[in-house]
Structures are given as C-alpha cells and as structure tokens.
Design a protein around this motif. Structure first.
Motif, PDB file in Angstrom:
ATOM      1  N   ASN A 190      -2.237 -95.842 -16.021  1.00  0.00           N
ATOM      2  CA  ASN A 190      -2.100 -95.294 -17.369  1.00  0.00           C
ATOM      3  C   ASN A 190      -0.631 -95.255 -17.793  1.00  0.00           C
ATOM      4  O   ASN A 190      -0.299 -95.507 -18.956  1.00  0.00           O
ATOM      5  CB  ASN A 190      -2.694 -93.897 -17.447  1.00  0.00           C
ATOM      6  N   ASP A 191       0.266 -94.962 -16.836  1.00  0.00           N
ATOM      7  CA  ASP A 191       1.692 -94.995 -17.134  1.00  0.00           C
ATOM      8  C   ASP A 191       2.107 -96.375 -17.628  1.00  0.00           C
ATOM      9  O   ASP A 191       2.862 -96.508 -18.609  1.00  0.00           O
ATOM     10  CB  ASP A 191       2.516 -94.633 -15.890  1.00  0.00           C
ATOM     11  N   ALA A 192       1.627 -97.407 -16.945  1.00  0.00           N
ATOM     12  CA  ALA A 192       1.952 -98.779 -17.343  1.00  0.00           C
ATOM     13  C   ALA A 192       1.391 -99.097 -18.724  1.00  0.00           C
ATOM     14  O   ALA A 192       2.044 -99.772 -19.536  1.00  0.00           O
ATOM     15  CB  ALA A 192       1.414 -99.759 -16.306  1.00  0.00           C
ATOM     16  N   ALA A 193       0.188 -98.594 -19.023  1.00  0.00           N
ATOM     17  CA  ALA A 193      -0.420 -98.834 -20.334  1.00  0.00           C
ATOM     18  C   ALA A 193       0.373 -98.148 -21.442  1.00  0.00           C
ATOM     19  O   ALA A 193       0.534 -98.692 -22.537  1.00  0.00           O
ATOM     20  CB  ALA A 193      -1.867 -98.336 -20.333  1.00  0.00           C
ATOM     21  N   VAL A 194       0.901 -96.949 -21.155  1.00  0.00           N
ATOM     22  CA  VAL A 194       1.725 -96.232 -22.135  1.00  0.00           C
ATOM     23  C   VAL A 194       2.991 -97.028 -22.443  1.00  0.00           C
ATOM     24  O   VAL A 194       3.384 -97.178 -23.606  1.00  0.00           O
ATOM     25  CB  VAL A 194       2.078 -94.822 -21.615  1.00  0.00           C
ATOM     26  N   LEU A 195       3.643 -97.546 -21.402  1.00  0.00           N
ATOM     27  CA  LEU A 195       4.856 -98.338 -21.612  1.00  0.00           C
ATOM     28  C   LEU A 195       4.564 -99.595 -22.425  1.00  0.00           C
ATOM     29  O   LEU A 195       5.312 -99.953 -23.332  1.00  0.00           O
ATOM     30  CB  LEU A 195       5.471 -98.719 -20.259  1.00  0.00           C
ATOM     31  N   THR A 196       3.475-100.273 -22.100  1.00  0.00           N
ATOM     32  CA  THR A 196       3.112-101.503 -22.811  1.00  0.00           C
ATOM     33  C   THR A 196       2.824-101.224 -24.280  1.00  0.00           C
ATOM     34  O   THR A 196       3.269-101.951 -25.177  1.00  0.00           O
ATOM     35  CB  THR A 196       1.899-102.165 -22.150  1.00  0.00           C
ATOM     36  N   ALA A 197       2.059-100.140 -24.550  1.00  0.00           N
ATOM     37  CA  ALA A 197       1.711 -99.793 -25.932  1.00  0.00           C
ATOM     38  C   ALA A 197       2.953 -99.382 -26.719  1.00  0.00           C
ATOM     39  O   ALA A 197       3.119 -99.754 -27.885  1.00  0.00           O
ATOM     40  CB  ALA A 197       0.679 -98.670 -25.934  1.00  0.00           C
ATOM     41  N   THR A 198       3.844 -98.624 -26.090  1.00  0.00           N
ATOM     42  CA  THR A 198       5.080 -98.207 -26.767  1.00  0.00           C
ATOM     43  C   THR A 198       5.941 -99.419 -27.106  1.00  0.00           C
ATOM     44  O   THR A 198       6.458 -99.536 -28.229  1.00  0.00           O
ATOM     45  CB  THR A 198       5.874 -97.232 -25.883  1.00  0.00           C
ATOM     46  N   ALA A 199       6.100-100.328 -26.145  1.00  0.00           N
ATOM     47  CA  ALA A 199       6.905-101.530 -26.383  1.00  0.00           C
ATOM     48  C   ALA A 199       6.299-102.401 -27.482  1.00  0.00           C
ATOM     49  O   ALA A 199       7.028-103.031 -28.261  1.00  0.00           O
ATOM     50  CB  ALA A 199       7.044-102.331 -25.094  1.00  0.00           C
ATOM     51  N   GLU A 200       4.965-102.435 -27.564  1.00  0.00           N
ATOM     52  CA  GLU A 200       4.310-103.218 -28.618  1.00  0.00           C
ATOM     53  C   GLU A 200       4.655-102.662 -29.992  1.00  0.00           C
ATOM     54  O   GLU A 200       4.914-103.419 -30.940  1.00  0.00           O
ATOM     55  CB  GLU A 200       2.797-103.214 -28.400  1.00  0.00           C
ATOM     56  N   HIS A 201       4.664-101.328 -30.118  1.00  0.00           N
ATOM     57  CA  HIS A 201       5.077-100.733 -31.384  1.00  0.00           C
ATOM     58  C   HIS A 201       6.535-101.058 -31.681  1.00  0.00           C
ATOM     59  O   HIS A 201       6.879-101.357 -32.830  1.00  0.00           O
ATOM     60  CB  HIS A 201       4.882 -99.213 -31.339  1.00  0.00           C
ATOM     61  N   TRP A 202       7.392-100.989 -30.680  1.00  0.00           N
ATOM     62  CA  TRP A 202       8.805-101.320 -30.903  1.00  0.00           C
ATOM     63  C   TRP A 202       8.944-102.727 -31.483  1.00  0.00           C
ATOM     64  O   TRP A 202       9.714-102.951 -32.411  1.00  0.00           O
ATOM     65  CB  TRP A 202       9.585-101.234 -29.596  1.00  0.00           C
ATOM     66  N   ASN A 203       8.195-103.665 -30.918  1.00  0.00           N
ATOM     67  CA  ASN A 203       8.268-105.048 -31.396  1.00  0.00           C
ATOM     68  C   ASN A 203       7.769-105.168 -32.829  1.00  0.00           C
ATOM     69  O   ASN A 203       8.364-105.874 -33.656  1.00  0.00           O
ATOM     70  CB  ASN A 203       7.467-105.963 -30.471  1.00  0.00           C
TER      71      ASN A 203
END
Length: 495
Positions: free
Chosen positions: A113-126
C-alpha cells in the motif's frame, strides 16, 4: 486655547474614524490583498494605486515611488526554498538517490500500500505539472498572507486538479482546530455576454461537506452551461480545499487563531514605506539641482546668450550686489538614515538578503551555511511545517477523489495510468490507507563533495555509541559494526 482644544478633538475623531474596524466585504478584502500584491509586482505607490485610495498615510511623501523593495525577493525566496529541487517520477527517489523536493514517507503499515500511495502521488504530480505548481502556494501566501487551493473534479478529462484561488475572493472560511477547511464561500464579480449584451453580476459559491451551492446576485442560480443545478450534493463528504497561512496569528477580538494569515513582510511594511518616502524625496531634491536657476550679477554675461540658451540654462539677471542663498542638502546624512532603515528591514526580514549572503559563503559546506544563516533557515522550516501539512491533505484528497471516480465508473475508458488510483476510494483516508508525511530536508542542499565527505567521516566511526549518537538505532549500529568487521577480515585475507 479654544481653537487648540477643537483641533485636538477633531484630530482624535479623525484618528478614531480611520482606526474603526469596518465589517469585511468582498471589496475591502480585495483591496487588502491587491495592496499587498502591489508591493510584489512593483505597482505600489503608482498613480492608479493612489487614485484607488489604498494608501492614506499623511506622513509619507506624496510623490513616493517603490524605489527599494524587498518583497519580491522574499516571495521568490519562499517559492524557491519551501520545495526546492526536482520531483521523482516514481514518488520515491531521483536518479542520484536523493528524495527530491517533496520526500513523501508513506506510513500505512503495509509495504504494498505504501508503494501504491507513492505511485498515485507521483501520477498526480505528473498530471499537475507540480514541478512548477509546487512553488506557487509558498509564493502567493508569503506575499499575500494566505492562499486557497481548491481541487477541481473534471470527470470528462479524468482529472482532479488543483486551482489557486485569489484569497480576496474567499469571503468566508471555516477551519477546524488543525487548519482543515470545513467550509468556504467564494464571491466575486463576473462579466460576460448574454443575449448579445454584456452583463455583470455577483457570483457566489458555497462549499461544505454536504453540498455545493451557487448564487447569482444572492439568488440561487442554475447554470446549465456551467455548474448545473444551483445546489448539488457533495459526494466526498469533505470540503476539497486547503488554506495556506504563511504566518498564523491570534485574532484579538475572538481570542482564537485568526483564519487570515500575515505575509512575510508585514512587520516591516511601515519601515518600507518610510524608506521609499525618504528615498523618493531625496531623489526628487537631487533632480531639482539639474534645473536650479543660475543668478548672474549685473547681467553682463547673460546678455550675451541667445534667449533659447537662457531659457534652457534657467539664467536670471540680478543686480550687481544681488545674489541668492540656497539651502544645502546634506546627501551624506540622508544616506546614513536610508542605510539605517534598510539595515533594520533586512534585520527583520533576513530572507530578503539570503542569496546575497549565500554567494559570499561559497567556501562553506551546506550545514555550515545553515548555521551561519540560521535566522532565515529557521523561518523556512517554520513555514514548511504549514505548507507540508497542507500538501499532505491535498495529495490525500486528490488520490481519494480520483480513486472514487475511477471505481465508480465516472471515468470512461480509463487508461493504464488512471488505474494507479484503483486501490483507493473515499473511505481510504479513514482506513489509514493514505497516511503519509513529508520528511524534513536541508534549506541549503549538500553538494556531491559535501555528501562524500560526510560518508567518509561516518566510515571512520568504529564504535557503536558513536553511531547511536548520530541517530542510528541500536540494531542498525550493530549491523554496521558487524559489516565493517566482516569487510576488514575479507580485505585482510585478500592481502
């Protein structure tokens, strides 16, 4: 005596009238924030600014210009230092191994879940172009005092995007004890063409955890070409907005923290006005010297000059015994006063001279510079505490809304990039699936040479107590010591 008493009473009445706190209106709010922004963009004290009556201090020279300003430097300073550096595309690390401008530390208790949070956050940044966008909140709030960011839910574009709101349009806002926005109201004038005519009306939008409501000139307004029905259910259950306050201060009337913040330069505003008043007056006096009249005794020399030259040179004939006394202007004393005021401003606002001072410390390491410029560094860290907390809220709300729209089928034909939000929905926050924090980071980043030097020094440490004193846990200290001993044995066997 009677006249003196009347004048004193009249002066007191005028002062009381000027200091009376009138109720806040959209107009007074906009005027306040426009005045603050004028110091940043350089339009303070110009003719239009004075015509609007936003500055009435009779002690200030009426021809004052914004000759000296430190507000732009301070705003740009916070824009550059609150979030500085690049953003990792995976939300974790940059190619050089550093954590980047916003080091997210997920704390959900589950690695997947930690990895999913990082991926989702980075997607918003992009999607948000957050490399640039992350600087705007600190810039606006440090100059204006506060700034709102509202999430716009655009289902057609598969986007949940942040929109900066001019704080003068935020006519009402309710915060909880930790600064979360519980409800807010936006109000401003809209001018548009309707049925071939240009019309202007007052638009109002009210948001809380239950509904979105829209009004036109204080009447419920349904706009089929815009927002739709005048009242719409809020499916999120929370207000999708954050409210940044650069300096959080007390409200003396209520005895609680004010919902409005103060800009970084508020405590030196009057000194800045005085400095520019004196500087503008001094410059104008010096300019007068170029057109100072020339008096010629007896008129003998001036009679030989053509009329055009006499007019251009501003020559006047006086009697043989005539003359003129001109009050001499002591530039040195004025410069001393100006420098004294300027030094006081920079003493109160060390952020304004941070980069100038930094350039003079090129031989020092990052940590040494931070110690030397500790007053400015401490203000950055204080400001970061508020901006970081709101950044976490912004990311959490955006991920929850995006997951809700994806899983609810509101995003038609979702892409692979859309599906990174699939593990989340509106209940993810309460379930702890979006828990995260933003780690601390240096204000003056270390160079590659600084990092290598630090690694070399750490490798010289041979005792467990020394590693624990640096912040390592006892387990990590034991592991490091064991690994070093094993490495030393391998090297000895090789030799």
């Amino acid at each position: 005596m009677a006249f003196e008493r009347v004048r004193t009473a009249l002066g007191a009445a005028v002062a009381a009238y000027r200091s009376y706190q009138m109720p806040e209106t959209p107009e007074t709010l906009n005027q306040r924030y426009a005045q603050r922004w004028a110091y940043y963009d350089g339009t303070a004290f110009n003719a239009a600014w004075k015509r609007k009556g936003v500055f009435r201090d009779q002690r200030v020279y009426r021809q004052t210009r914004l000759v000296y300003k430190h507000i732009a430097g301070m705003g740009n300073f916070y824009a550059a230092t609150v979030y500085q550096g690049n953003l990792p595309t995976d939300g974790l690390r940059l190619p050089d191994g550093s954590r980047g401008a916003i080091p997210i530390d997920p704390q959900t208790g589950d690695k997947a879940n930690d990895a999913a949070v990082l991926t989702a956050t980075a997607e918003h940044w992009n999607r948000w172009n957050w490399q640039q966008g992350m600087t705007l909140r600190p810039l606006n709030a440090s100059v204006l005092g506060d700034s709102m960011t509202e999430l716009i839910d655009d289902t057609a574009r598969h986007a949940v995007s942040p929109a900066l709101i001019w704080p003068g349009h935020v006519v009402d806002i309710t915060l909880d004890a930790v600064g979360n926005v519980k409800a807010h109201t936006l109000e401003y004038l809209i001018t548009r063409e309707e049925r071939g005519q240009e019309v202007t009306f007052r638009f109002r939008k009210e948001v809380d955890g239950q509904a979105f409501r829209y009004y036109r000139d204080d009447r419920p307004w349904s706009d089929p070409d815009g927002h739709g029905e005048w009242e719409q259910e809020n499916p999120y259950g929370f207000d999708p907005a954050i409210w940044d306050r650069h300096k959080v201060v007390w409200d003396a009337e209520t005895g609680t923290l004010s919902v409005r913040g103060l800009p970084a330069m508020e405590d030196t505003r009057q000194a800045l006005n005085e400095l520019n008043s004196m500087l503008s007056h001094a410059m104008d006096y010096q300019t007068k010297q170029f057109a100072a009249p020339i008096f010629v005794r007896g008129g003998a020399n001036s009679a030989q000059l053509p009329d055009a030259d006499r007019e251009r040179l501003n020559i006047y004939e006086v009697g043989a015994d005539g003359g003129a006394d001109i009050i001499q202007f002591d530039v040195g004393k004025t410069l001393e006063m100006l420098q004294w005021v300027k030094d006081g401003i920079l003493e109160e606002n060390p952020e304004a001279s941070f980069y100038h001072d930094l350039r003079e410390m090129s031989s020092l390491t990052g940590p040494a510079v931070e110690r030397a410029l500790g007053d400015a560094v401490s203000r950055v860290n204080l400001a970061r505490a508020g901006y970081d907390a709101n950044s976490v809220k912004l990311f959490q709300m955006a991920i929850a809304i995006a997951g809700y729209r994806l899983n609810n089928g509101d995003w038609k034909e979702p892409t692979k990039r859309d599906r990174v939000f699939a593990p989340f929905d509106l209940g993810s926050y309460k379930a702890g699936q979006l828990d995260m924090t933003i780690l601390g980071r240096p204000v003056v980043p270390q160079t590659e040479e600084d990092r290598l030097d630090l690694i070399e020094r750490k490798e010289r440490l041979q005792f467990k107590d020394s590693l624990i004193a640096l912040g390592y846990t006892e387990t990590d200290a034991d592991r490091i010591i064991t690994e070093r001993e094993a490495t030393a044995l391998r090297r000895a066997d090789f030799l």
